[in-house]
Design a protein around this motif. Structure first.
Motif, short mmCIF file in Angstrom:
data_model
loop_
_atom_site.label_atom_id
_atom_site.label_comp_id
_atom_site.label_asym_id
_atom_site.label_seq_id
_atom_site.Cartn_x
_atom_site.Cartn_y
_atom_site.Cartn_z
N ILE A 126 0.88 -1.31 -0.17
CA ILE A 126 0.21 0.14 0.09
C ILE A 126 0.73 1.12 0.06
O ILE A 126 0.13 2.39 -0.49
N ASP A 127 2.11 1.05 0.46
CA ASP A 127 2.80 2.37 0.55
C ASP A 127 4.07 2.30 -0.43
O ASP A 127 4.73 3.34 -0.65
N SER A 128 3.82 1.28 -1.55
CA SER A 128 4.79 1.52 -2.50
C SER A 128 4.43 2.41 -3.61
O SER A 128 3.48 2.93 -3.95
N PRO A 129 5.57 3.19 -3.88
CA PRO A 129 5.39 4.25 -5.07
C PRO A 129 4.72 3.61 -6.32
O PRO A 129 3.99 4.30 -7.22
N VAL A 130 4.94 2.32 -6.80
CA VAL A 130 4.38 1.78 -7.88
C VAL A 130 3.12 1.74 -7.86
O VAL A 130 2.12 1.85 -8.57
N ARG A 131 2.45 1.11 -6.82
CA ARG A 131 0.81 0.99 -6.53
C ARG A 131 0.31 2.34 -6.23
O ARG A 131 -0.66 2.66 -6.91
N GLN A 132 0.78 3.29 -5.58
CA GLN A 132 0.34 4.52 -5.25
C GLN A 132 0.13 5.21 -6.86
O GLN A 132 -0.95 5.78 -6.97
N ARG A 133 1.09 5.13 -7.63
CA ARG A 133 1.06 5.88 -9.06
C ARG A 133 -0.15 5.15 -9.82
O ARG A 133 -0.82 5.96 -10.65
N LEU A 134 -0.11 3.78 -9.75
CA LEU A 134 -1.06 3.11 -10.46
C LEU A 134 -2.56 3.36 -10.03
O LEU A 134 -3.50 3.74 -10.69
N ASP A 135 -2.61 3.44 -8.80
CA ASP A 135 -3.75 3.88 -8.32
C ASP A 135 -4.53 5.10 -8.45
O ASP A 135 -5.76 5.31 -8.80
N ARG A 136 -3.53 5.95 -8.75
CA ARG A 136 -3.99 7.46 -9.00
C ARG A 136 -4.47 7.55 -10.50
O ARG A 136 -5.49 7.97 -11.00
N ALA A 137 -3.84 6.62 -11.50
CA ALA A 137 -3.77 6.52 -12.80
C ALA A 137 -5.45 5.91 -12.98
O ALA A 137 -5.96 6.39 -13.85
N LEU A 138 -5.78 4.81 -12.16
CA LEU A 138 -6.94 4.29 -12.25
C LEU A 138 -8.05 5.06 -11.90
O LEU A 138 -9.38 4.95 -12.25
N LEU A 139 -7.75 5.77 -10.90
CA LEU A 139 -8.80 7.00 -10.35
C LEU A 139 -9.42 7.63 -11.33
O LEU A 139 -10.67 8.25 -11.27
N GLU A 140 -8.61 8.08 -12.20
CA GLU A 140 -8.97 8.99 -13.57
C GLU A 140 -10.03 8.15 -14.22
O GLU A 140 -10.70 8.91 -15.37
N THR A 141 -10.13 6.92 -14.37
CA THR A 141 -11.11 6.24 -15.17
C THR A 141 -12.40 6.26 -14.46
O THR A 141 -13.70 5.57 -15.00
N GLY A 142 -12.50 6.71 -13.27
CA GLY A 142 -13.87 6.78 -12.31
C GLY A 142 -13.96 5.51 -11.44
O GLY A 142 -14.97 5.32 -10.85
N THR A 143 -12.84 4.96 -11.39
CA THR A 143 -12.75 3.66 -10.39
C THR A 143 -11.69 3.53 -9.24
O THR A 143 -10.83 4.40 -9.42
N ARG A 144 -12.22 3.60 -8.23
CA ARG A 144 -11.15 3.75 -6.86
C ARG A 144 -10.90 2.27 -6.43
O ARG A 144 -11.44 1.40 -6.29
N VAL A 145 -9.52 2.11 -6.39
CA VAL A 145 -8.96 0.83 -5.96
C VAL A 145 -9.32 0.63 -4.53
O VAL A 145 -8.65 1.47 -3.58
N LEU A 146 -9.75 -0.37 -4.11
CA LEU A 146 -9.97 -0.55 -2.48
C LEU A 146 -8.77 -1.51 -2.23
O LEU A 146 -8.23 -1.37 -0.93
N TRP A 147 -8.56 -2.47 -3.07
CA TRP A 147 -7.23 -3.46 -2.42
C TRP A 147 -6.92 -3.97 -3.62
O TRP A 147 -7.52 -4.16 -4.58
N TRP A 148 -5.55 -4.70 -3.48
CA TRP A 148 -4.81 -5.33 -4.73
C TRP A 148 -5.03 -6.77 -4.33
O TRP A 148 -5.08 -7.16 -3.21
N GLN A 149 -5.36 -7.77 -5.23
CA GLN A 149 -5.26 -9.10 -5.12
C GLN A 149 -4.13 -9.73 -5.89
O GLN A 149 -4.22 -10.02 -7.15
N PRO A 150 -3.16 -10.19 -5.29
CA PRO A 150 -2.16 -11.00 -6.25
C PRO A 150 -2.70 -12.33 -6.37
O PRO A 150 -3.18 -13.17 -5.71
N TYR A 151 -2.36 -12.61 -7.84
CA TYR A 151 -3.13 -13.83 -8.49
C TYR A 151 -2.00 -14.86 -8.59
O TYR A 151 -2.44 -16.01 -8.96
N GLY A 152 -0.91 -14.64 -8.55
CA GLY A 152 0.25 -15.59 -8.81
C GLY A 152 0.92 -15.42 -9.87
O GLY A 152 0.53 -14.60 -10.84
N SER A 153 2.00 -16.18 -10.22
CA SER A 153 2.87 -16.08 -11.25
C SER A 153 1.92 -16.75 -12.64
O SER A 153 1.07 -17.59 -12.52
N THR A 154 2.30 -16.32 -13.77
CA THR A 154 1.82 -16.89 -15.21
C THR A 154 2.58 -17.93 -15.47
O THR A 154 3.94 -18.09 -15.57
N VAL A 155 2.00 -19.07 -15.90
CA VAL A 155 2.57 -20.19 -16.47
C VAL A 155 1.90 -20.66 -17.95
O VAL A 155 0.93 -19.96 -18.19
#
Length: 341
Positions: A126-155
């Motif tokens: 939640i304090d990561s500059p990566v996450r904070q910057r992306l959360d702000r970018a998504l807010l511009e679409t009218g959607t507010r991020v409540l939390w992130w869900q890690p889904y795991g690695s791609t195979v």
């Protein structure tokens, strides 16, 4: 006269009682609808259920979350827009579903970007500059991020054995976003964009020869029944975000927003603690039902080299924000160096 007075008093008392009951029911009926494309049995689906339980408990039943799983209302491709315009209060979406509007969100799908899973978890903190910057970018679409869900690695899953990129050359491969599609093109295969819910039928019909997904989905969607070869490339990390329409968020009172934020934080921390174990368990589960390939260092390097053009394409599409995020990831990958004088 007394009987009239009694009737008036009785009527007044009844009105007060009805008003109190109406007020209680109004509070209890504050409901938020949440659309999900994932099955309830999926780890992320269970995480949503935990969130809903905590919201109801923390609000003493005055705030409720109703979850519509398995694309009952919207497919994964439709959820970001549905939440953004307020057609649904809340939704869960892979970050890549926003790539058409904000290409920088595909950062997490760049192949072999993060050093290890701990680096990924640091990036989505939640304090990561990566996450904070992306959360702000998504807010511009009218959607507010409540939390992130890690889904795991791609195979990679396929009808035939896959160890090196050449094993997929010329094959049709299911992908779930722009950058993962670029990855498939870079290794000489043909990407086919399919939603999560479309996978099983596509594999069953032979629409594609192989597919990219998270190991958790292979277990929960029973994809191993159709794709008997699983290659643990672990080349990218899938991240989902739980969203709420920003106007709906603003329409709630302070107490309701506090409840949502607290429940979201609990759900996020619970999933973050569990995701490494869940991945290991899913890999073990699938290994009993399909052939699971763990790559050697030399084989992994061949995948890394073949996919190297993808980063340049990402930078060209994401501009200054993409470059800023890549610099932040470099620091996250080497946290010990940040502490050096």
């Amino acid at each position: 006269m007394p009987s009239i007075m009694f009737s008036r008093r009785a009527l007044f008392g009844l009105m007060v009682l009805c008003a109190a009951l109406f007020s209680f029911e109004a509070r209890a009926a504050t409901t938020l609808r949440l659309a999900s494309q994932l099955p309830e049995a999926h780890a992320l689906g269970q995480n949503l259920a935990l969130f809903a339980e905590r919201v109801e408990a923390l609000s003493d039943g005055e705030l409720r979350i109703v979850i519509y799983p398995s694309s009952q209302l919207y497919s994964d491709k439709m959820i970001p827009k549905a939440v953004g315009v307020g057609a649904i209060d809340m939704g869960i979406a892979s970050l890549t579903q926003f790539a058409g509007i904000q290409p920088a969100v595909d950062l997490f799908y760049l192949p072999f970007l993060f050093e290890d899973q701990q680096a990924v978890l640091r990036a989505i903190d939640i304090d990561s500059p990566v996450r904070q910057r992306l959360d702000r970018a998504l807010l511009e679409t009218g959607t507010r991020v409540l939390w992130w869900q890690p889904y795991g690695s791609t195979v990679v899953m396929s009808h035939h054995p896959v160890r090196v990129p050449e094993d997929l050359a010329g094959r049709k491969v299911r992908v779930f976003g722009k950058t993962v599609g670029d990855f498939i093109e870079a290794i000489g295969a043909a990407p086919t964009l399919l939603s999560g819910a479309e996978q099983f039928l596509a594999y069953q019909r032979g629409t594609v020869d192989a597919g990219l997904s998270g190991i958790l989905a292979i277990k929960s969607r029973r994809l191993y029944e159709l794709m008997p070869h699983i290659t643990l490339t672990r080349h990218a990390d899938v991240e989902f975000v739980v969203l709420i329409n920003d106007q709906r968020w603003r329409s709630l009172d302070d107490r309701q927003r506090e409840v949502l934020a607290a429940a979201a934080r609990e759900a996020e921390l619970e999933l973050r603690d569990q995701i490494p174990r869940l991945e290991r368990e899913a890999e073990a589960f699938v290994a009993e039902r399909a052939e699971v390939v763990e790559l050697s260092d030399a084989e992994r390097e061949r995948w890394r080299e073949a996919s190297s053009p993808v980063r340049a394409a990402f930078l060209a599409q994401s501009g200054a924000l993409g470059a800023e995020l890549l610099e932040a990831v470099e620091r996250i990958n080497r946290p010990s160096e940040e502490r050096l004088p």
